[in-house]
Motif scaffolding. Structure first.
Motif, PDB file in Angstrom:
ATOM      1  N   THR A 161      29.794 -45.180  10.721  1.00  0.00           N
ATOM      2  CA  THR A 161      28.419 -44.783  10.412  1.00  0.00           C
ATOM      3  C   THR A 161      27.892 -43.863  11.501  1.00  0.00           C
ATOM      4  N   VAL A 162      27.272 -42.777  11.082  1.00  0.00           N
ATOM      5  CA  VAL A 162      26.660 -41.856  12.043  1.00  0.00           C
ATOM      6  C   VAL A 162      25.430 -42.540  12.667  1.00  0.00           C
ATOM      7  N   VAL A 163      25.386 -42.569  14.000  1.00  0.00           N
ATOM      8  CA  VAL A 163      24.231 -43.159  14.687  1.00  0.00           C
ATOM      9  C   VAL A 163      23.440 -42.125  15.472  1.00  0.00           C
ATOM     10  N   ALA A 164      24.041 -40.971  15.750  1.00  0.00           N
ATOM     11  CA  ALA A 164      23.333 -39.884  16.434  1.00  0.00           C
ATOM     12  C   ALA A 164      24.044 -38.583  16.120  1.00  0.00           C
ATOM     13  N   VAL A 165      23.300 -37.475  16.138  1.00  0.00           N
ATOM     14  CA  VAL A 165      23.898 -36.175  15.830  1.00  0.00           C
ATOM     15  C   VAL A 165      23.544 -35.173  16.919  1.00  0.00           C
ATOM     16  N   GLY A 166      24.460 -34.216  17.139  1.00  0.00           N
ATOM     17  CA  GLY A 166      24.206 -33.147  18.078  1.00  0.00           C
ATOM     18  C   GLY A 166      23.141 -32.188  17.556  1.00  0.00           C
ATOM     19  N   SER A 167      22.609 -31.364  18.436  1.00  0.00           N
ATOM     20  CA  SER A 167      21.476 -30.503  18.095  1.00  0.00           C
ATOM     21  C   SER A 167      21.795 -29.465  17.027  1.00  0.00           C
ATOM     22  N   LYS A 168      23.072 -29.091  16.869  1.00  0.00           N
ATOM     23  CA  LYS A 168      23.436 -28.071  15.891  1.00  0.00           C
ATOM     24  C   LYS A 168      24.005 -28.651  14.599  1.00  0.00           C
ATOM     25  N   VAL A 169      24.035 -29.966  14.481  1.00  0.00           N
ATOM     26  CA  VAL A 169      24.605 -30.610  13.296  1.00  0.00           C
ATOM     27  C   VAL A 169      23.555 -30.680  12.188  1.00  0.00           C
ATOM     28  N   THR A 170      23.872 -30.089  11.047  1.00  0.00           N
ATOM     29  CA  THR A 170      22.956 -30.113   9.900  1.00  0.00           C
ATOM     30  C   THR A 170      23.559 -30.800   8.676  1.00  0.00           C
ATOM     31  N   SER A 171      24.868 -31.054   8.718  1.00  0.00           N
ATOM     32  CA  SER A 171      25.551 -31.597   7.541  1.00  0.00           C
ATOM     33  C   SER A 171      25.465 -33.105   7.448  1.00  0.00           C
ATOM     34  N   LEU A 172      25.131 -33.779   8.544  1.00  0.00           N
ATOM     35  CA  LEU A 172      25.078 -35.233   8.571  1.00  0.00           C
ATOM     36  C   LEU A 172      23.821 -35.693   9.282  1.00  0.00           C
ATOM     37  N   LYS A 173      23.445 -36.938   9.013  1.00  0.00           N
ATOM     38  CA  LYS A 173      22.269 -37.519   9.660  1.00  0.00           C
ATOM     39  C   LYS A 173      22.561 -38.980   9.991  1.00  0.00           C
ATOM     40  N   PRO A 174      21.819 -39.577  10.908  1.00  0.00           N
ATOM     41  CA  PRO A 174      22.022 -40.994  11.216  1.00  0.00           C
ATOM     42  C   PRO A 174      21.913 -41.852   9.957  1.00  0.00           C
ATOM     43  N   GLY A 175      22.843 -42.785   9.840  1.00  0.00           N
ATOM     44  CA  GLY A 175      22.905 -43.652   8.674  1.00  0.00           C
ATOM     45  C   GLY A 175      23.956 -43.241   7.670  1.00  0.00           C
ATOM     46  N   ASP A 176      24.432 -42.009   7.734  1.00  0.00           N
ATOM     47  CA  ASP A 176      25.480 -41.570   6.814  1.00  0.00           C
ATOM     48  C   ASP A 176      26.778 -42.318   7.091  1.00  0.00           C
ATOM     49  N   ARG A 177      27.422 -42.715   6.020  1.00  0.00           N
ATOM     50  CA  ARG A 177      28.742 -43.369   6.100  1.00  0.00           C
ATOM     51  C   ARG A 177      29.800 -42.292   5.932  1.00  0.00           C
ATOM     52  N   VAL A 178      30.809 -42.267   6.818  1.00  0.00           N
ATOM     53  CA  VAL A 178      31.778 -41.173   6.791  1.00  0.00           C
ATOM     54  C   VAL A 178      33.207 -41.664   6.987  1.00  0.00           C
ATOM     55  N   ALA A 179      34.132 -40.876   6.444  1.00  0.00           N
ATOM     56  CA  ALA A 179      35.550 -40.982   6.795  1.00  0.00           C
ATOM     57  C   ALA A 179      35.833 -39.928   7.847  1.00  0.00           C
ATOM     58  N   VAL A 180      36.728 -40.235   8.758  1.00  0.00           N
ATOM     59  CA  VAL A 180      36.985 -39.376   9.907  1.00  0.00           C
ATOM     60  C   VAL A 180      38.382 -38.772   9.808  1.00  0.00           C
ATOM     61  N   GLU A 181      38.442 -37.442   9.746  1.00  0.00           N
ATOM     62  CA  GLU A 181      39.742 -36.768   9.870  1.00  0.00           C
ATOM     63  C   GLU A 181      40.059 -36.692  11.358  1.00  0.00           C
ATOM     64  N   PRO A 182      41.169 -37.309  11.800  1.00  0.00           N
ATOM     65  CA  PRO A 182      41.367 -37.538  13.235  1.00  0.00           C
ATOM     66  C   PRO A 182      41.928 -36.380  14.037  1.00  0.00           C
ATOM     67  N   GLY A 183      42.354 -35.304  13.382  1.00  0.00           N
ATOM     68  CA  GLY A 183      42.920 -34.172  14.106  1.00  0.00           C
ATOM     69  C   GLY A 183      41.951 -33.014  14.186  1.00  0.00           C
ATOM     70  N   VAL A 184      41.691 -32.537  15.394  1.00  0.00           N
ATOM     71  CA  VAL A 184      40.762 -31.417  15.581  1.00  0.00           C
ATOM     72  C   VAL A 184      41.528 -30.231  16.164  1.00  0.00           C
ATOM     73  N   PRO A 185      41.695 -29.156  15.404  1.00  0.00           N
ATOM     74  CA  PRO A 185      42.434 -27.982  15.887  1.00  0.00           C
ATOM     75  C   PRO A 185      41.531 -27.037  16.665  1.00  0.00           C
ATOM     76  N   CYS A 186      42.115 -25.938  17.156  1.00  0.00           N
ATOM     77  CA  CYS A 186      41.334 -24.990  17.963  1.00  0.00           C
ATOM     78  C   CYS A 186      40.403 -24.140  17.113  1.00  0.00           C
ATOM     79  N   ARG A 187      40.744 -23.980  15.834  1.00  0.00           N
ATOM     80  CA  ARG A 187      39.980 -23.181  14.865  1.00  0.00           C
ATOM     81  C   ARG A 187      40.121 -21.671  15.070  1.00  0.00           C
ATOM     82  N   MET A 188      40.867 -21.218  16.069  1.00  0.00           N
ATOM     83  CA  MET A 188      40.921 -19.801  16.423  1.00  0.00           C
ATOM     84  C   MET A 188      42.294 -19.155  16.220  1.00  0.00           C
ATOM     85  N   CYS A 189      43.348 -19.929  16.217  1.00  0.00           N
ATOM     86  CA  CYS A 189      44.704 -19.358  16.198  1.00  0.00           C
ATOM     87  C   CYS A 189      45.101 -18.931  14.790  1.00  0.00           C
ATOM     88  N   ASP A 190      46.248 -18.296  14.679  1.00  0.00           N
ATOM     89  CA  ASP A 190      46.731 -17.822  13.383  1.00  0.00           C
ATOM     90  C   ASP A 190      46.946 -18.966  12.404  1.00  0.00           C
TER      91      ASP A 190
END
Length: 355
Positions: A72-101
């Motif tokens: 459950t989301v309990v706090a969000v960063g200042s730029k997060v608009t897609s989620l709010k506290p109280g939202d129930r979520v599944a977590v994709e555990p791998g975070v890539p660099c987002r920049m490479c080929d």
């Protein structure tokens, strides 16, 4: 929120899991802070516990375990608009660099800078609270449970494997290995239109579970007679009335990979999901002259949305995979159950949330 309680399951060294209090992190501008609810135990978690390494990934420092997660989301960063506290979520555990080929080419699972939960040196999610990028959290519909959300992780492996295999309507699919990953591939193949699915295993109880989940045929490995890989493949071919259009190998055993090649039709596809020995002997000439495509997979990419859709729509029911439930305080017992397969364990689930 019990702000001082961040009980965590920490692997300190081989066969040494300690329950420790860790600092509750502060989310960055693009992260959310999650109160973890459910975490499934994966074979990789158990392997790190019992061996301290998987291939080149070696546990050199204490590491929080776990990567099959919902919360459950309990706090969000200042730029997060897609989620709010109280939202129930599944977590994709791998975070890539987002920049490479690889990332820009939609194959971010191959990113060389991937940070994946509970893969050294990165901590996992078997804890009360942790921070995670908001764009790798997927909001759960009200009717999808936390446990189902946690199981989107292994289900995404099935989605990726079946996509790589090209499973579609009318296919006959062979799945080698009826452990948790073999079973999610069974569920996914059926959901993607496979008309018939055959599954193999050494364990009769797992094959019975596969039948309950929709397998059309099961073939048990004969451990009494010294059966060759070609003989076992022949038994599979007889059972299904021909060669498989697609084979998904989930055991990693050399003999099973060999049989998988022989049992796949000419021009068919074999996807290697299970990881065993670093080097195996396979009948490569047989595969080559019959144009059997051999493809590997590594985790998944862009699979969580489809996995969630399949569960939310009722097309796939992952709940029967859960055989055992424990609390976070019972982590050691949970891991021992997963390691031994006690009481026909398939998926062991740990509840981290406090009532």
């Amino acid at each position: 929120m019990a702000a001082k309680d961040n009980l965590s399951a920490v692997l300190r060294k081989v066969n040494d899991i300690q329950m420790e209090q860790r600092e509750i992190p502060q989310p960055t501008d693009t992260e959310v802070l999650l109160a973890v609810h459910s975490v499934g135990i994966c074979g990789s978690d158990v392997h790190y516990w019992t061996h301290g390494a998987i291939g080149d990934f070696v546990v050199k420092m204490p590491m929080v375990l776990g990567h099959e997660t919902s919360g459950t989301v309990v706090a969000v960063g200042s730029k997060v608009t897609s989620l709010k506290p109280g939202d129930r979520v599944a977590v994709e555990p791998g975070v890539p660099c987002r920049m490479c080929d690889y990332c820009k080419g939609a194959r971010y699972n191959l990113c060389l800078e991937m940070k994946f939960h509970a893969t050294p040196p990165y901590h996992g999610s078997l804890t009360r609270y942790f921070a995670h990028p908001a764009d790798f959290c997927y909001k759960l519909p009200d009717h999808v449970s936390y446990e189902e959300g946690a199981l989107l992780e292994p289900l995404s492996v099935g989605v990726h494997a079946c996509r790589r295999a090209g499973v579609t309507i009318g296919h006959t699919v062979l799945i080698c290995g009826a452990g948790p990953i073999g079973l999610v591939n069974l569920l996914t193949a059926k959901a993607m239109g496979a008309s018939k699915v055959c599954i193999t295993d050494i364990d009769a109880s797992r094959l019975e579970r596969a039948k309950q989940l929709g397998a059309d045929w099961t073939v048990q490995v004969n451990t009494i007679v010294n059966e060759t890989s070609t003989q076992f493949a022949d038994r599979i071919i007889v059972a299904i009335g021909g060669h498989a259009d697609v084979t998904i190998e989930c055991s990693g055993a050399e003999s099973s990979i060999q049989s998988a090649i022989y049992a796949t039709k000419s021009g068919g596809v074999l996807v290697l999901v299970g990881l065993g020995s670093a080097t195996v002997n396979i009948p490569i000439v047989n595969a080559a002259v019959r144009e059997v495509d051999i493809r590997g997979i590594f985790r998944y990419a862009n699979c969580y949305p489809l996995a969630l859709s399949m569960v939310a729509s009722g097309k796939v029911d992952v709940k029967p995979l859960i055989t055992h439930r424990f609390t976070l305080e019972q982590t050691l017992e949970a891991f021992e159950t997963a390691r031994t397969g006690r009481d026909n364990a398939i998926k062991v689930m740990i509840k981290c949330a406090q009532d």
